[in-house]
Design a protein around this motif. Structure first.
Motif, PDB file in Angstrom:
ATOM      1  N   PRO A 111      55.410 115.630 -10.894  1.00  0.00           N
ATOM      2  CA  PRO A 111      54.758 116.147 -10.238  1.00  0.00           C
ATOM      3  C   PRO A 111      54.384 115.199  -8.906  1.00  0.00           C
ATOM      4  CG  PRO A 111      54.351 116.482 -11.880  1.00  0.00           C
ATOM      5  CD  PRO A 111      54.557 116.015 -12.618  1.00  0.00           C
ATOM      6  N   TRP A 112      53.994 116.148  -7.472  1.00  0.00           N
ATOM      7  CA  TRP A 112      53.490 115.087  -6.868  1.00  0.00           C
ATOM      8  C   TRP A 112      51.950 115.005  -6.805  1.00  0.00           C
ATOM      9  CZ3 TRP A 112      52.974 111.653  -2.819  1.00  0.00           C
ATOM     10  CH2 TRP A 112      51.907 111.134  -2.217  1.00  0.00           C
ATOM     11  N   GLY A 113      51.281 115.282  -7.617  1.00  0.00           N
ATOM     12  CA  GLY A 113      49.690 115.303  -7.961  1.00  0.00           C
ATOM     13  C   GLY A 113      49.490 114.259  -8.742  1.00  0.00           C
ATOM     14  N   GLU A 114      51.019 113.610  -9.030  1.00  0.00           N
ATOM     15  CA  GLU A 114      50.284 112.508 -10.528  1.00  0.00           C
ATOM     16  C   GLU A 114      50.738 111.582  -9.801  1.00  0.00           C
ATOM     17  OE1 GLU A 114      52.411 113.599 -14.077  1.00  0.00           O
ATOM     18  OE2 GLU A 114      51.275 115.831 -14.223  1.00  0.00           O
ATOM     19  N   VAL A 115      51.565 111.198  -8.643  1.00  0.00           N
ATOM     20  CA  VAL A 115      51.937 110.001  -8.090  1.00  0.00           C
ATOM     21  C   VAL A 115      51.572 109.188  -8.439  1.00  0.00           C
ATOM     22  CG1 VAL A 115      53.495 108.964  -6.817  1.00  0.00           C
ATOM     23  CG2 VAL A 115      53.928 111.140  -7.872  1.00  0.00           C
ATOM     24  N   TYR A 116      50.192 108.895  -6.865  1.00  0.00           N
ATOM     25  CA  TYR A 116      49.125 108.068  -6.602  1.00  0.00           C
ATOM     26  C   TYR A 116      48.545 107.342  -8.307  1.00  0.00           C
ATOM     27  CZ  TYR A 116      45.333 105.544  -4.436  1.00  0.00           C
ATOM     28  OH  TYR A 116      44.722 104.161  -3.231  1.00  0.00           O
ATOM     29  N   GLY A 117      47.644 108.043  -9.195  1.00  0.00           N
ATOM     30  CA  GLY A 117      47.524 107.626 -10.379  1.00  0.00           C
ATOM     31  C   GLY A 117      48.968 106.680 -10.902  1.00  0.00           C
ATOM     32  N   ALA A 118      49.405 107.044 -11.102  1.00  0.00           N
ATOM     33  CA  ALA A 118      50.860 106.294 -12.217  1.00  0.00           C
ATOM     34  C   ALA A 118      51.471 105.186 -11.494  1.00  0.00           C
ATOM     35  CB  ALA A 118      51.765 107.727 -12.101  1.00  0.00           C
ATOM     36  N   LEU A 119      51.458 105.154  -9.953  1.00  0.00           N
ATOM     37  CA  LEU A 119      50.929 104.396  -9.752  1.00  0.00           C
ATOM     38  C   LEU A 119      50.416 102.942  -9.556  1.00  0.00           C
ATOM     39  CD1 LEU A 119      52.873 105.124  -6.064  1.00  0.00           C
ATOM     40  CD2 LEU A 119      54.084 103.918  -7.441  1.00  0.00           C
ATOM     41  N   GLN A 120      49.281 103.646  -9.923  1.00  0.00           N
ATOM     42  CA  GLN A 120      47.627 103.130  -9.196  1.00  0.00           C
ATOM     43  C   GLN A 120      47.751 102.170 -11.102  1.00  0.00           C
ATOM     44  OE1 GLN A 120      44.473 105.199  -9.062  1.00  0.00           O
ATOM     45  NE2 GLN A 120      43.276 103.210  -7.922  1.00  0.00           N
ATOM     46  N   THR A 121      48.398 102.820 -12.029  1.00  0.00           N
ATOM     47  CA  THR A 121      48.238 101.843 -13.441  1.00  0.00           C
ATOM     48  C   THR A 121      49.413 101.330 -13.762  1.00  0.00           C
ATOM     49  OG1 THR A 121      48.549 104.446 -14.240  1.00  0.00           O
ATOM     50  CG2 THR A 121      46.633 104.400 -13.898  1.00  0.00           C
ATOM     51  N   ASN A 122      50.402 101.416 -13.492  1.00  0.00           N
ATOM     52  CA  ASN A 122      50.855 101.226 -13.695  1.00  0.00           C
ATOM     53  C   ASN A 122      52.031 102.162 -14.512  1.00  0.00           C
ATOM     54  OD1 ASN A 122      53.045  98.851 -12.871  1.00  0.00           O
ATOM     55  ND2 ASN A 122      53.018  97.669 -15.204  1.00  0.00           N
ATOM     56  N   MET A 123      52.461 103.178 -14.423  1.00  0.00           N
ATOM     57  CA  MET A 123      52.570 104.367 -15.509  1.00  0.00           C
ATOM     58  C   MET A 123      54.645 104.147 -14.564  1.00  0.00           C
ATOM     59  SD  MET A 123      52.201 107.659 -16.494  1.00  0.00           S
ATOM     60  CE  MET A 123      53.819 108.300 -15.907  1.00  0.00           C
ATOM     61  N   ILE A 124      54.402 102.996 -13.350  1.00  0.00           N
ATOM     62  CA  ILE A 124      55.740 103.854 -12.472  1.00  0.00           C
ATOM     63  C   ILE A 124      55.419 102.480 -11.673  1.00  0.00           C
ATOM     64  CG2 ILE A 124      56.230 106.553 -12.862  1.00  0.00           C
ATOM     65  CD1 ILE A 124      54.495 106.476 -10.140  1.00  0.00           C
ATOM     66  N   GLN A 125      56.188 102.170 -10.909  1.00  0.00           N
ATOM     67  CA  GLN A 125      56.581 101.353 -10.247  1.00  0.00           C
ATOM     68  C   GLN A 125      57.155 101.591  -9.116  1.00  0.00           C
ATOM     69  OE1 GLN A 125      57.918 100.031 -13.507  1.00  0.00           O
ATOM     70  NE2 GLN A 125      56.133  99.930 -14.099  1.00  0.00           N
ATOM     71  N   GLY A 126      57.460 102.585  -8.156  1.00  0.00           N
ATOM     72  CA  GLY A 126      57.939 103.004  -7.262  1.00  0.00           C
ATOM     73  C   GLY A 126      57.720 104.095  -7.087  1.00  0.00           C
ATOM     74  N   GLN A 127      58.886 104.893  -6.105  1.00  0.00           N
ATOM     75  CA  GLN A 127      58.997 105.859  -5.517  1.00  0.00           C
ATOM     76  C   GLN A 127      59.606 105.849  -4.568  1.00  0.00           C
ATOM     77  OE1 GLN A 127      56.838 108.316  -2.975  1.00  0.00           O
ATOM     78  NE2 GLN A 127      56.233 105.984  -2.217  1.00  0.00           N
ATOM     79  N   GLU A 128      59.978 107.277  -3.460  1.00  0.00           N
ATOM     80  CA  GLU A 128      60.609 107.263  -2.777  1.00  0.00           C
ATOM     81  C   GLU A 128      60.489 108.965  -2.311  1.00  0.00           C
ATOM     82  OE1 GLU A 128      64.567 108.028  -2.665  1.00  0.00           O
ATOM     83  OE2 GLU A 128      64.684 110.437  -2.783  1.00  0.00           O
ATOM     84  N   ASN A 129      59.738 108.928  -0.268  1.00  0.00           N
ATOM     85  CA  ASN A 129      59.457 109.624   0.522  1.00  0.00           C
ATOM     86  C   ASN A 129      59.752 109.182   1.005  1.00  0.00           C
ATOM     87  OD1 ASN A 129      58.083 112.019  -0.380  1.00  0.00           O
ATOM     88  ND2 ASN A 129      56.967 110.664  -1.987  1.00  0.00           N
ATOM     89  N   PRO A 130      59.760 109.857   2.899  1.00  0.00           N
ATOM     90  CA  PRO A 130      59.295 109.385   4.354  1.00  0.00           C
ATOM     91  C   PRO A 130      58.211 108.986   4.330  1.00  0.00           C
ATOM     92  CG  PRO A 130      59.928 111.787   3.721  1.00  0.00           C
ATOM     93  CD  PRO A 130      59.293 111.632   2.911  1.00  0.00           C
ATOM     94  N   ILE A 131      58.272 108.154   5.206  1.00  0.00           N
ATOM     95  CA  ILE A 131      57.048 106.516   6.150  1.00  0.00           C
ATOM     96  C   ILE A 131      55.757 107.464   6.015  1.00  0.00           C
ATOM     97  CG2 ILE A 131      58.048 106.839   8.035  1.00  0.00           C
ATOM     98  CD1 ILE A 131      57.132 103.748   5.107  1.00  0.00           C
ATOM     99  N   PHE A 132      55.893 109.471   7.276  1.00  0.00           N
ATOM    100  CA  PHE A 132      54.945 110.016   6.963  1.00  0.00           C
ATOM    101  C   PHE A 132      53.636 110.446   5.809  1.00  0.00           C
ATOM    102  CE2 PHE A 132      57.168 113.144   6.521  1.00  0.00           C
ATOM    103  CZ  PHE A 132      56.411 114.381   5.740  1.00  0.00           C
ATOM    104  N   TRP A 133      54.750 110.470   4.503  1.00  0.00           N
ATOM    105  CA  TRP A 133      54.133 110.600   3.025  1.00  0.00           C
ATOM    106  C   TRP A 133      53.481 109.512   3.209  1.00  0.00           C
ATOM    107  CZ3 TRP A 133      51.821 114.926   2.316  1.00  0.00           C
ATOM    108  CH2 TRP A 133      52.296 115.378   0.957  1.00  0.00           C
ATOM    109  N   ILE A 134      53.990 108.325   2.886  1.00  0.00           N
ATOM    110  CA  ILE A 134      53.501 107.007   2.149  1.00  0.00           C
ATOM    111  C   ILE A 134      52.253 106.869   2.866  1.00  0.00           C
ATOM    112  CG2 ILE A 134      53.707 105.068   1.792  1.00  0.00           C
ATOM    113  CD1 ILE A 134      56.969 105.364   1.651  1.00  0.00           C
ATOM    114  N   GLU A 135      52.526 107.168   4.237  1.00  0.00           N
ATOM    115  CA  GLU A 135      50.600 106.831   5.367  1.00  0.00           C
ATOM    116  C   GLU A 135      50.012 107.710   4.547  1.00  0.00           C
ATOM    117  OE1 GLU A 135      48.027 106.887   7.829  1.00  0.00           O
ATOM    118  OE2 GLU A 135      49.413 108.593   8.494  1.00  0.00           O
ATOM    119  N   SER A 136      50.015 109.303   5.108  1.00  0.00           N
ATOM    120  CA  SER A 136      49.755 110.331   4.981  1.00  0.00           C
ATOM    121  C   SER A 136      48.563 110.074   2.678  1.00  0.00           C
ATOM    122  CB  SER A 136      49.870 111.425   4.976  1.00  0.00           C
ATOM    123  OG  SER A 136      48.987 112.388   4.536  1.00  0.00           O
ATOM    124  N   GLY A 137      50.079 110.506   2.243  1.00  0.00           N
ATOM    125  CA  GLY A 137      48.902 110.515   1.208  1.00  0.00           C
ATOM    126  C   GLY A 137      48.862 108.914   0.328  1.00  0.00           C
TER     127      GLY A 137
END
Length: 337
Positions: A192-218
């Motif tokens: 789910p979206w709410g877990e993505v930032y933390g998962a990237l920050q802790t290297n639980m995941i190494q990437g994701q996809e989204n529109p560029i405005f959402w990459i900036e906004s989030g």
């Protein structure tokens, strides 16, 4: 009492009664979407609200991401009638309506904005077939609309499927999107979206996809700074109403809602025109560590070859209904292009 005075009293009484009746049928409707303040779905929702409140005595209460839960939560509330309106991407609706996953077949959709917009305006698959599929799930489909080209972020630049090897890439909870990243050489991780930032920050995941405005906004570029333009598709979303609620409305309200969705669609298209470029400039200004990779045609061709597996998976998941929809989709795209 003169006839004139009597007539005026009757007219006044009628006007008061009409006013009371109007007030009695003025409701507050609830609308939830998946994004933050000022993002594309929020723009659409507020334009929808603007039209509704200008053309009727109804009011619209808008709920943004997290205020009523995640995407799955707001869909459940819409189906239950707690919400009258909901905005949800096929990335999540795909679990409910498998055919909606068609938007995640890579390289099926063009990336040129003018072509994309024309397709959404004229496609029989979108404007005739999808409303039937949504109705079967208790939803009145109001409008499908594009938000922006999909961009991948990763812990390092990626130019080939071999670069994805060993990388865990977050995907929305939709089976076909998992198939896409398996085909691309990565390991998909539904989150789910709410877990993505933390998962990237802790290297639980190494990437994701989204529109560029959402990459900036989030702020995703802060923890996943390598942006890869793969050209594999556009992010699509849909506004809809609880069908039982919609069907019970007076015809004039139904027509007004349809006009409101068309108005919001047109205004949102104005908003997304140039949005990707503006968002990318904001990201680059905010973080000098960000890299931007645009795949060449030759590099894209390698990914396109693998995309054929995803199309096959889609037809296996959806059967004859999906095959017919895919044929119509391709026919609509050919007519547009």
């Amino acid at each position: 009492m003169s006839t004139s005075v009597r007539f005026k009293q009757l007219l006044a009484s009628a006007l008061v009664s009409a006013s009371l009746c109007t007030t009695a049928f003025a409701d507050t409707w609830r609308y939830a979407h998946e994004e933050y303040e000022g993002d594309v779905q929020d723009v659409y929702a507020h334009k929808f609200k603007e039209y509704i409140e200008r053309e009727s005595d109804h009011t619209l209460q808008i709920y943004r991401f997290g205020e009523l839960g995640e995407s799955d939560d707001i869909m459940e509330q819409a189906q239950a009638g707690i919400l009258q309106f909901v905005n949800q991407s096929p990335g999540f609706t795909g679990a409910l309506i498998p055919e909606a996953q068609i938007f995640f077949i890579p390289y099926l959709m063009p990336t040129n904005m003018d072509t994309v917009v024309e397709f959404f305006r004229t496609s029989k698959a979108i404007n005739e077939r999808f409303p039937q599929l949504y109705a079967e799930k208790g939803l009145e489909l109001l409008k499908m609309y594009p938000e922006g080209e999909m961009v991948v972020t990763a812990d390092e630049p990626v130019t080939s499927p071999s670069d994805f090897a060993g990388k865990k890439i977050r995907v929305m909870t939709n089976p076909l999107l998992s198939s896409t990243y398996k085909a691309f050489g990565a390991t998909p991780v539904p989150l789910p979206w709410g877990e993505v930032y933390g998962a990237l920050q802790t290297n639980m995941i190494q990437g994701q996809e989204n529109p560029i405005f959402w990459i900036e906004s989030g702020g995703l570029y802060e923890v996943s700074p390598n942006l890869i333009f793969t050209g594999h598709g556009w992010f699509t979303t849909a506004s809809m109403a609880n069908k039982q609620f919609y069907d019970a409305l007076p015809k004039q309200d139904q027509q007004m809602i349809q006009r409101a969705s068309e108005y919001a669609f047109n205004e949102t298209l104005k908003h997304i025109d140039g949005l990707a470029d503006r968002s990318l400039k904001k990201i680059q200004a905010a973080d000098s560590d960000v890299t931007v990779t645009h795949l060449s045609e030759a590099q894209i061709d390698v990914f396109k070859e693998r995309a054929e597996l995803v199309e096959k998976t889609f037809t296996e998941m959806t059967g004859s209904s999906g095959k017919e929809l895919l044929m119509q989709f391709k026919s609509d795209l050919a007519a547009t292009e």
